[in-house]
Write a protein that holds these residues in place. Sequence first.
Motif, PDB file in Angstrom:
ATOM      1  N   MET A 107     -11.852   6.902  29.274  1.00  0.00           N
ATOM      2  CA  MET A 107     -11.610   5.502  28.916  1.00  0.00           C
ATOM      3  C   MET A 107     -10.157   5.271  28.534  1.00  0.00           C
ATOM      4  SD  MET A 107     -15.090   4.563  26.790  1.00  0.00           S
ATOM      5  CE  MET A 107     -16.691   4.658  27.606  1.00  0.00           C
ATOM      6  N   ALA A 108      -9.579   6.227  27.826  1.00  0.00           N
ATOM      7  CA  ALA A 108      -8.167   6.095  27.450  1.00  0.00           C
ATOM      8  C   ALA A 108      -7.279   6.084  28.695  1.00  0.00           C
ATOM      9  CB  ALA A 108      -7.770   7.244  26.525  1.00  0.00           C
ATOM     10  N   ALA A 109      -7.594   6.929  29.668  1.00  0.00           N
ATOM     11  CA  ALA A 109      -6.805   6.969  30.908  1.00  0.00           C
ATOM     12  C   ALA A 109      -6.949   5.658  31.684  1.00  0.00           C
ATOM     13  CB  ALA A 109      -7.252   8.147  31.772  1.00  0.00           C
ATOM     14  N   THR A 110      -8.165   5.110  31.734  1.00  0.00           N
ATOM     15  CA  THR A 110      -8.378   3.837  32.429  1.00  0.00           C
ATOM     16  C   THR A 110      -7.648   2.704  31.719  1.00  0.00           C
ATOM     17  OG1 THR A 110     -10.578   4.636  33.060  1.00  0.00           O
ATOM     18  CG2 THR A 110     -10.124   2.301  33.384  1.00  0.00           C
ATOM     19  N   ALA A 111      -7.643   2.735  30.380  1.00  0.00           N
ATOM     20  CA  ALA A 111      -6.923   1.724  29.612  1.00  0.00           C
ATOM     21  C   ALA A 111      -5.435   1.750  29.950  1.00  0.00           C
ATOM     22  CB  ALA A 111      -7.123   1.965  28.113  1.00  0.00           C
ATOM     23  N   ALA A 112      -4.885   2.955  30.018  1.00  0.00           N
ATOM     24  CA  ALA A 112      -3.459   3.075  30.353  1.00  0.00           C
ATOM     25  C   ALA A 112      -3.179   2.544  31.749  1.00  0.00           C
ATOM     26  CB  ALA A 112      -3.038   4.542  30.240  1.00  0.00           C
ATOM     27  N   ALA A 113      -4.058   2.841  32.698  1.00  0.00           N
ATOM     28  CA  ALA A 113      -3.858   2.375  34.077  1.00  0.00           C
ATOM     29  C   ALA A 113      -3.895   0.851  34.144  1.00  0.00           C
ATOM     30  CB  ALA A 113      -4.922   2.980  34.981  1.00  0.00           C
ATOM     31  N   LEU A 114      -4.809   0.231  33.422  1.00  0.00           N
ATOM     32  CA  LEU A 114      -4.908  -1.230  33.426  1.00  0.00           C
ATOM     33  C   LEU A 114      -3.718  -1.878  32.722  1.00  0.00           C
ATOM     34  CD1 LEU A 114      -8.724  -1.572  32.643  1.00  0.00           C
ATOM     35  CD2 LEU A 114      -7.588  -2.444  34.695  1.00  0.00           C
ATOM     36  N   ILE A 115      -3.347  -1.323  31.602  1.00  0.00           N
ATOM     37  CA  ILE A 115      -2.272  -1.923  30.803  1.00  0.00           C
ATOM     38  C   ILE A 115      -0.934  -1.838  31.524  1.00  0.00           C
ATOM     39  CG2 ILE A 115      -0.917  -1.654  28.682  1.00  0.00           C
ATOM     40  CD1 ILE A 115      -3.574  -0.853  27.303  1.00  0.00           C
ATOM     41  N   PHE A 116      -0.679  -0.712  32.187  1.00  0.00           N
ATOM     42  CA  PHE A 116       0.614  -0.515  32.843  1.00  0.00           C
ATOM     43  C   PHE A 116       0.613  -0.907  34.315  1.00  0.00           C
ATOM     44  CE2 PHE A 116       0.757   2.451  29.211  1.00  0.00           C
ATOM     45  CZ  PHE A 116       1.897   1.957  28.585  1.00  0.00           C
ATOM     46  N   LEU A 126     -10.368   5.864  38.203  1.00  0.00           N
ATOM     47  CA  LEU A 126     -10.540   6.231  36.801  1.00  0.00           C
ATOM     48  C   LEU A 126     -11.788   5.573  36.200  1.00  0.00           C
ATOM     49  CD1 LEU A 126      -6.830   6.051  35.580  1.00  0.00           C
ATOM     50  CD2 LEU A 126      -8.249   8.103  35.816  1.00  0.00           C
ATOM     51  N   ALA A 127     -12.073   4.338  36.621  1.00  0.00           N
ATOM     52  CA  ALA A 127     -13.297   3.687  36.161  1.00  0.00           C
ATOM     53  C   ALA A 127     -14.534   4.442  36.645  1.00  0.00           C
ATOM     54  CB  ALA A 127     -13.336   2.241  36.645  1.00  0.00           C
ATOM     55  N   ALA A 128     -14.454   4.981  37.868  1.00  0.00           N
ATOM     56  CA  ALA A 128     -15.563   5.781  38.403  1.00  0.00           C
ATOM     57  C   ALA A 128     -15.735   7.069  37.614  1.00  0.00           C
ATOM     58  CB  ALA A 128     -15.326   6.090  39.879  1.00  0.00           C
ATOM     59  N   VAL A 129     -14.628   7.690  37.209  1.00  0.00           N
ATOM     60  CA  VAL A 129     -14.705   8.891  36.368  1.00  0.00           C
ATOM     61  C   VAL A 129     -15.350   8.548  35.029  1.00  0.00           C
ATOM     62  CG1 VAL A 129     -13.347  10.616  35.115  1.00  0.00           C
ATOM     63  CG2 VAL A 129     -12.737  10.019  37.468  1.00  0.00           C
ATOM     64  N   THR A 130     -14.975   7.415  34.454  1.00  0.00           N
ATOM     65  CA  THR A 130     -15.582   6.977  33.196  1.00  0.00           C
ATOM     66  C   THR A 130     -17.090   6.805  33.343  1.00  0.00           C
ATOM     67  OG1 THR A 130     -13.564   5.833  32.495  1.00  0.00           O
ATOM     68  CG2 THR A 130     -15.623   5.148  31.462  1.00  0.00           C
ATOM     69  N   LEU A 181     -11.476 -10.263  25.390  1.00  0.00           N
ATOM     70  CA  LEU A 181     -10.956 -10.871  26.625  1.00  0.00           C
ATOM     71  C   LEU A 181     -10.463 -12.295  26.393  1.00  0.00           C
ATOM     72  CD1 LEU A 181     -13.533  -9.622  29.287  1.00  0.00           C
ATOM     73  CD2 LEU A 181     -11.208  -8.793  28.885  1.00  0.00           C
ATOM     74  N   ALA A 182     -10.877 -12.916  25.296  1.00  0.00           N
ATOM     75  CA  ALA A 182     -10.382 -14.255  24.991  1.00  0.00           C
ATOM     76  C   ALA A 182      -8.912 -14.228  24.607  1.00  0.00           C
ATOM     77  CB  ALA A 182     -11.215 -14.872  23.868  1.00  0.00           C
ATOM     78  N   PHE A 183      -8.452 -13.063  24.148  1.00  0.00           N
ATOM     79  CA  PHE A 183      -7.066 -12.967  23.688  1.00  0.00           C
ATOM     80  C   PHE A 183      -6.263 -11.873  24.387  1.00  0.00           C
ATOM     81  CE2 PHE A 183      -9.761 -14.406  20.144  1.00  0.00           C
ATOM     82  CZ  PHE A 183      -9.182 -15.645  19.882  1.00  0.00           C
ATOM     83  N   LEU A 184      -6.966 -10.867  24.917  1.00  0.00           N
ATOM     84  CA  LEU A 184      -6.269  -9.700  25.471  1.00  0.00           C
ATOM     85  C   LEU A 184      -6.740  -9.434  26.894  1.00  0.00           C
ATOM     86  CD1 LEU A 184      -6.600  -7.408  22.326  1.00  0.00           C
ATOM     87  CD2 LEU A 184      -4.563  -8.687  23.024  1.00  0.00           C
ATOM     88  N   ALA A 185      -6.111  -8.462  27.537  1.00  0.00           N
ATOM     89  CA  ALA A 185      -6.453  -8.081  28.908  1.00  0.00           C
ATOM     90  C   ALA A 185      -7.574  -7.040  28.893  1.00  0.00           C
ATOM     91  CB  ALA A 185      -5.208  -7.529  29.616  1.00  0.00           C
ATOM     92  N   PRO A 186      -8.233  -6.808  30.062  1.00  0.00           N
ATOM     93  CA  PRO A 186      -9.332  -5.833  30.128  1.00  0.00           C
ATOM     94  C   PRO A 186      -8.953  -4.429  29.670  1.00  0.00           C
ATOM     95  CG  PRO A 186      -9.389  -7.229  32.063  1.00  0.00           C
ATOM     96  CD  PRO A 186      -8.117  -7.572  31.331  1.00  0.00           C
ATOM     97  N   GLY A 187      -7.683  -4.048  29.830  1.00  0.00           N
ATOM     98  CA  GLY A 187      -7.268  -2.705  29.412  1.00  0.00           C
ATOM     99  C   GLY A 187      -7.475  -2.462  27.936  1.00  0.00           C
ATOM    100  N   SER A 188      -7.368  -3.509  27.121  1.00  0.00           N
ATOM    101  CA  SER A 188      -7.555  -3.342  25.676  1.00  0.00           C
ATOM    102  C   SER A 188      -8.987  -2.949  25.343  1.00  0.00           C
ATOM    103  CB  SER A 188      -7.190  -4.639  24.950  1.00  0.00           C
ATOM    104  OG  SER A 188      -8.072  -5.690  25.327  1.00  0.00           O
ATOM    105  N   VAL A 189      -9.946  -3.430  26.132  1.00  0.00           N
ATOM    106  CA  VAL A 189     -11.344  -3.084  25.900  1.00  0.00           C
ATOM    107  C   VAL A 189     -11.550  -1.583  26.067  1.00  0.00           C
ATOM    108  CG1 VAL A 189     -13.711  -3.451  26.660  1.00  0.00           C
ATOM    109  CG2 VAL A 189     -12.090  -5.364  26.656  1.00  0.00           C
ATOM    110  N   PHE A 190     -10.983  -1.021  27.123  1.00  0.00           N
ATOM    111  CA  PHE A 190     -11.101   0.419  27.350  1.00  0.00           C
ATOM    112  C   PHE A 190     -10.441   1.207  26.223  1.00  0.00           C
ATOM    113  CE2 PHE A 190     -12.300  -0.874  31.547  1.00  0.00           C
ATOM    114  CZ  PHE A 190     -13.072   0.169  32.046  1.00  0.00           C
ATOM    115  N   GLY A 191      -9.320   0.740  25.710  1.00  0.00           N
ATOM    116  CA  GLY A 191      -8.637   1.439  24.625  1.00  0.00           C
ATOM    117  C   GLY A 191      -9.458   1.461  23.351  1.00  0.00           C
ATOM    118  N   VAL A 192     -10.045   0.303  22.989  1.00  0.00           N
ATOM    119  CA  VAL A 192     -10.868   0.224  21.779  1.00  0.00           C
ATOM    120  C   VAL A 192     -12.102   1.116  21.904  1.00  0.00           C
ATOM    121  CG1 VAL A 192     -12.307  -1.309  20.383  1.00  0.00           C
ATOM    122  CG2 VAL A 192     -10.051  -2.072  21.142  1.00  0.00           C
TER     123      VAL A 192
END
Length: 557
Positions: A107-116, A126-130, A181-192
Amino acid sequence: MERDSCGVELAARPRARRSTILRRALRNRDIRLVEIGFLAFNTAEWATWIAILVFAYEVGGSVAAGLAAVIQLVPAALFAPFGSALSDLYPRERTILFSYLAQSLAMAATAAALIFGAPLALIYALAAVTASTITLTRPLQGALLPMLAATPEELIAANVTVSTIESVSIFLGPAVTGLLLAFLAPGSVFGVMAVAELVGALAVLSISFRDTQAAERRSIRTGLRASLIGGFSVVFRDRDSRLLLTVVGTHFIEVGALDVLFVVLALGVLHIGRPGAGFLNSAFGAGGVIGSGLGILLIGRRRLAPSLLAGAVVFGLALAVTGETSTAALVVLLLIVCGAGRALVDLTGRSLLQRIVPHESLARAFGALEGLAMAGLAVGAIVVPLLVTSFGARVSLFCIGGLLPVVALLGWRGLKRVDRAATVPARPLRLLQSLALFSGLEVTALERLALSLTPIQVDAGSVIFRQGDLGDRFYVIDEGEVDVVIDGEVVRRQAAGDFFGEISLLRRVPRTATVAAATDVRLYALEGVEFIEAVTGHSEVRQSADQIVEERLRRLN
């Protein structure tokens, strides 16, 4: 008290004790830790699933969302039965800890991929690995609970609690996702959620396990390494397990369809915005909490198939009717009903599976179920865009909603057979639980032994077996007394709650004594093969049996 055809008491319905049993299960420290970890896991599972679907929908619409679902679910479905075999190869406390840590890292790796802003191919990979690592945990949880529960009623209560937690997670995960998602991008969900998985790891790290499966792991390692399809073969070679998984697996097609439909309904039909997908899913989860709460009524019930059928019909019909309205409030209400039916299907299906599958194969059986779940979710995600494009949302919901009730009704006769086969006679079960010899066995293993016992009535003065005979059965005294005779001399008298016949079976020698009924006696007999499998397959039980045999042999000498 109901009785079977032999006059044996069947499991009663302790309605007055349900709340007491539930409280006892909640006070079980190890069960509570499993449930804390499962809350973190299941919340993360639903939150990240919705986040990636919303991301895909914004990139390419409903087709892209369906494709993203398939990209995740197909590898997960293939991996699930193989990954679950780890718990049969290695201690389950290590494999469940590994599963939480692997999920957190993915999940942390997917978050990084989405954020960057990584390429789509990498994000989906990465989502498939998750999704694949997620399939490790639920089978392990299903196999762990029978090890930690003290009684069959406590196991059902633990399942009810886990089902409630899962339903709360279906509500909580999407709700948190909607807020993020109301305030942040999908990558933040994976990070949390990567952090949430670490909480699950800390919880299971504190569980106190007894390693009673070393012998089973040694015996099956070679087979599993030679054939990685062990999870499917364990289940599908048995018709009852096959039928049960067909019904339970079908409901995942509807859940998979809903996963995409939530996004379609929120953004394309009801026009309630991006957070709406999360809130619709939360309504489904809220219904699951209600359904799981009703699950307390299952504690002590002999029959679970009627509840399974009722859940299937409620879930399917409510989903079918959803297509008849475009009013957001009514859709939410129907989704709550759907969630309640879905929770009942999942709870009763998993409880029946725990009853009918041998405990040494339980993790692999749940792995097969997890694989079917992922495959069902993928089928649902694929079918929805095709149906919506061809026939519209109304017809699509009607067709998908009607699938599960039809399958359950067609399989009803077989489900009743499964239910009868899994109904445990209460009196023999209590008798086995009272024996120190079997104190190390999990509750589901004791249930299966109780189902294998044969009641025997012996008149006073009759010989049960003679000194020098070949041993073929193990006996437990339910009522009356027997004399143990060696070389014509009575050496001891045994009464209700005692057992005999184990020396010949465990030492592979002729009967060391004659056993005769001193009074009218009611016995339960267990075939030698089943007794040997139960004792030698568990290190703690084998050690206890060896001590008992040595003590009795010393007395004979």
